[in-house]
Enzyme design. Structure first.
Site, PDB file in Angstrom:
ATOM      1  N   LYS B 157      -4.567 -23.378 -43.644  1.00  0.00           N
ATOM      2  CA  LYS B 157      -5.336 -22.291 -43.049  1.00  0.00           C
ATOM      3  C   LYS B 157      -5.175 -21.009 -43.851  1.00  0.00           C
ATOM      4  O   LYS B 157      -4.073 -20.671 -44.286  1.00  0.00           O
ATOM      5  CB  LYS B 157      -4.887 -22.045 -41.607  1.00  0.00           C
ATOM      6  CG  LYS B 157      -5.330 -23.135 -40.637  1.00  0.00           C
ATOM      7  CD  LYS B 157      -5.119 -22.690 -39.205  1.00  0.00           C
ATOM      8  CE  LYS B 157      -5.807 -23.634 -38.223  1.00  0.00           C
ATOM      9  NZ  LYS B 157      -5.615 -23.184 -36.836  1.00  0.00           N
ATOM     10  N   LYS B 200       0.046 -28.314 -38.252  1.00  0.00           N
ATOM     11  CA  LYS B 200      -0.112 -29.720 -37.853  1.00  0.00           C
ATOM     12  C   LYS B 200      -1.484 -29.887 -37.182  1.00  0.00           C
ATOM     13  O   LYS B 200      -1.976 -28.966 -36.539  1.00  0.00           O
ATOM     14  CB  LYS B 200       0.989 -30.025 -36.843  1.00  0.00           C
ATOM     15  CG  LYS B 200       1.207 -31.476 -36.495  1.00  0.00           C
ATOM     16  CD  LYS B 200       2.345 -31.537 -35.462  1.00  0.00           C
ATOM     17  CE  LYS B 200       2.415 -32.888 -34.786  1.00  0.00           C
ATOM     18  NZ  LYS B 200       2.939 -33.938 -35.666  1.00  0.00           N
ATOM     19  N   LYS B 236     -18.265 -23.053 -32.101  1.00  0.00           N
ATOM     20  CA  LYS B 236     -18.533 -23.424 -30.718  1.00  0.00           C
ATOM     21  C   LYS B 236     -20.017 -23.690 -30.462  1.00  0.00           C
ATOM     22  O   LYS B 236     -20.883 -23.002 -31.005  1.00  0.00           O
ATOM     23  CB  LYS B 236     -18.037 -22.307 -29.792  1.00  0.00           C
ATOM     24  CG  LYS B 236     -16.521 -22.144 -29.842  1.00  0.00           C
ATOM     25  CD  LYS B 236     -16.081 -20.806 -29.280  1.00  0.00           C
ATOM     26  CE  LYS B 236     -14.574 -20.626 -29.509  1.00  0.00           C
ATOM     27  NZ  LYS B 236     -14.145 -19.241 -29.265  1.00  0.00           N
ATOM     28  N   ARG B 290     -11.612  -8.450 -29.545  1.00  0.00           N
ATOM     29  CA  ARG B 290     -12.977  -7.925 -29.395  1.00  0.00           C
ATOM     30  C   ARG B 290     -13.712  -8.705 -28.313  1.00  0.00           C
ATOM     31  O   ARG B 290     -13.193  -9.698 -27.795  1.00  0.00           O
ATOM     32  CB  ARG B 290     -13.725  -8.093 -30.721  1.00  0.00           C
ATOM     33  CG  ARG B 290     -13.647  -9.549 -31.181  1.00  0.00           C
ATOM     34  CD  ARG B 290     -14.575  -9.898 -32.288  1.00  0.00           C
ATOM     35  NE  ARG B 290     -14.273 -11.216 -32.831  1.00  0.00           N
ATOM     36  CZ  ARG B 290     -14.666 -12.369 -32.318  1.00  0.00           C
ATOM     37  NH1 ARG B 290     -15.392 -12.400 -31.213  1.00  0.00           N
ATOM     38  NH2 ARG B 290     -14.332 -13.517 -32.869  1.00  0.00           N
TER      39      ARG B 290
END
Lengths: 123, 445
Positions: B157, B200, B236, B290
């Site tokens: 990441k 992980k 999403k 936010r």
């Protein structure tokens, strides 16, 4: 390509009538869209528009209608976040109209001056 | 109360924020790029300033230009919406220096949560469970060592990523070196920072997030939770409020974790704490400091307008604990209608929605679609007595939507609503990616 060369290229492109251009030179790629409304309708006339939102400040000797200007002539300053940015004429010609007053808030793309181009450049 | 607020955003969220301001008699200032000069939000605002060309870096992400508009228009406060400058600590500092109130938390908190590795460390220090993984790693030998310890598959990441961006999955050790250099390069170019860490992979996880709001004293309150498990490529697609896969006891446990994380921090404004839920445990994923795209489902079940609430609290009117008591009734589902962005010009020839559902959009029929910004066309929110009732209402709503001129993900959304696994609440964050329904590529926002 450096900024200067890109600017020179864009200045050349301004003289050609197009709405979308894609230029590829080796690793360099440039895509430009041109808004139909911003093209000057009159031949040989160019609008000088604000490159940013800010406050326009005129020169100590304000640019007047009829005055001759060159590419490097400073037409005024655009103040943004307390920084003063020179507004250059970018063309050789005569000032036809002054569309802005000292201290005016100006938007990005707002027309500030109208320049009648010298004939040799307009051709 | 504020007199004038600048909306540093575009599209549906700008429209939504402008409406909320007008409801409180606050004047609004829109800023826009040349590509948006005819957009709805520009027309709705009391004042509007063109701040730059279509490219976002020169307009909506141009801190000086946005702030200059605020100074010229003499605004009291700036609402950033989501995306663009909403999590830019530097911009928040600039607002403070110009005496314009930022509608969100302090810049240090934004910077802390924006650095995902630092946020993990912070959460762990507050006793909140984090996903097993590492701190920022630099040395290849060290990375290899830590990767072996974590086991495969694992995620690389980007520290400055977040929101599902800057993540690379590594299935086996042989891919590690290659993925590592790719991840670093990508992170450097996308976030101007090459820092990465390892995490992980949680198998069969669900995504759950908690909506919070903080008053000027920094006291926080939980406004509800959302299930945002259904994603494509970590973006999403469907969101539900409240989450139905956890028990009441688990909800209390989550609430406790959120208070542990934020109590005493001095958090102001809206925020969302995201968790992954795996084998009956919650793991802190990240916090978004936010307003979020999917806030509408929480509003639907709680009966609160979270933006009105934020404006009231930020102006010093009211405090947490005495003024807000969210109640939750029924289930709300949101579908994100996204479009395929083409480089060619497109127009919304037809764009109509049923009247009995909430539709948040920044577009209207006839609008030109430009390829410069995100792919979100509209958000459709339905409310039912229970989950199955809400699904039926969403089916009906999707059937009644008419969009022509651009390619959308409507067909996929309909398939999801008709899918048995979806209806039975049996899915994970990977279900859509692994073929729950047919899907078109690049239709996520």
């Amino acid at each position: 390509m450096n900024t200067k060369q890109i600017n020179a290229l864009i200045t050349q492109l301004k003289k050609i009538d197009f709405s979308h251009a894609r230029i590829k030179i080796d690793d360099f790629e440039l895509e430009i869209d041109r808004d139909g409304h911003q093209q000057s309708t009159e031949l040989g006339v160019e609008f000088i528009s604000s490159p940013m939102i800010g406050i326009f400040h005129q020169n100590q000797q304000p640019v007047m209608v009829g005055e001759s200007v060159e590419s490097a002539t400073v037409l005024g300053q655009i103040e943004s976040m307390k920084l003063y940015n020179e507004l250059l004429a970018g063309f050789n010609g005569q000032v036809k109209k002054v569309l802005v007053n000292d201290g005016d808030a100006v938007e990005f793309g707002q027309n500030l001056f109208e320049i009648e181009l010298n004939e040799d450049i307009a051709e | 109360m504020f007199k004038k607020v600048l909306i540093a955003n575009r599209g549906e969220i700008a429209c939504r924020l402008i409406r909320a301001c007008h409801q409180l008699n606050i004047k609004t200032v829109a800023v826009y790029s040349t590509a948006d000069k005819n957009a709805s939000f520009v027309q709705m605002a009391n004042e509007a300033y063109c701040i730059g060309p279509a490219t976002a870096t020169d307009s909506y992400l141009n801190r000086e230009a946005v702030l200059m508009a605020g100074i010229i228009a003499n605004v009291d406060a700036i609402h950033p919406g989501y995306g663009f400058l909403s999590e830019d600590g530097m911009f928040v500092q600039m607002c403070e220096q110009c005496g314009i109130q930022w509608l969100g938390p302090r810049s240090e908190i934004i910077a802390l949560m924006g650095d995902k590795a630092a946020a993990r460390r912070f959460a762990a220090s507050r006793g909140v469970a984090i996903i097993p993984g590492t701190q920022v790693l630099d040395h290849p030998s060290r990375i290899k060592q830590e990767a072996d310890k974590l086991g495969f598959p694992l995620l690389i990441k980007a520290s400055r990523g977040g929101g599902g961006k800057g993540i690379k999955k590594v299935s086996q050790v042989s891919e590690l070196d290659n993925m590592l250099s790719l991840a670093k390069r990508e992170s450097q170019s996308a976030f101007a920072n090459g820092e990465i860490y390892l995490e992980k992979v949680l198998v069969n996880a669900r995504h759950i997030e908690i909506q919070v709001i903080g008053d000027q004293q920094g006291d926080i309150q939980i406004l509800g939770d959302r299930d945002c498990t259904l994603q494509i490529g970590r973006q999403k697609v469907i969101e539900e409020s409240s989450a139905t896969f956890i028990t009441g006891a688990q909800r209390r446990e989550l609430g406790q974790a959120v208070h542990q994380l934020l109590d005493g921090v001095g958090y102001q404004g809206l925020g969302t704490v995201e968790f992954l839920f795996c084998e009956d445990r919650f793991y802190f994923l990240e916090m978004n400091t936010r307003l979020q795209v999917e806030h509408g489902v929480t509003e639907t079940t709680s009966g609160l307008d979270v933006v009105l609430l934020q404006l009231q609290l930020a102006s010093g009117q009211g405090k947490i604990a005495c003024d807000i008591s969210p109640t939750h009734s029924g289930i709300a589902i949101e579908s994100r209608i996204t479009m395929k962005l083409n480089s060619q010009e497109a127009y919304l020839n037809e764009f109509s929605f049923p009247e009995n559902v909430r539709v948040d959009t920044g577009y209207q029929v006839g609008d030109k679609i430009t390829p410069y910004y995100d792919a979100l066309l509209a958000k459709v929110i339905v409310h039912g007595d229970n989950r199955l009732d809400a699904i039926e209402k969403m089916k009906q709503a999707l059937a009644d939507i008419k969009i022509d001129g651009v390619e959308t993900n409507l067909a996929m959304l309909k398939q999801i609503m008709n899918n048995r696994a979806y209806q039975q609440n049996q899915f994970t964050i990977e279900t859509l990616d692994t073929g729950m329904v047919e899907q078109h590529e690049s239709l996520t926002s």
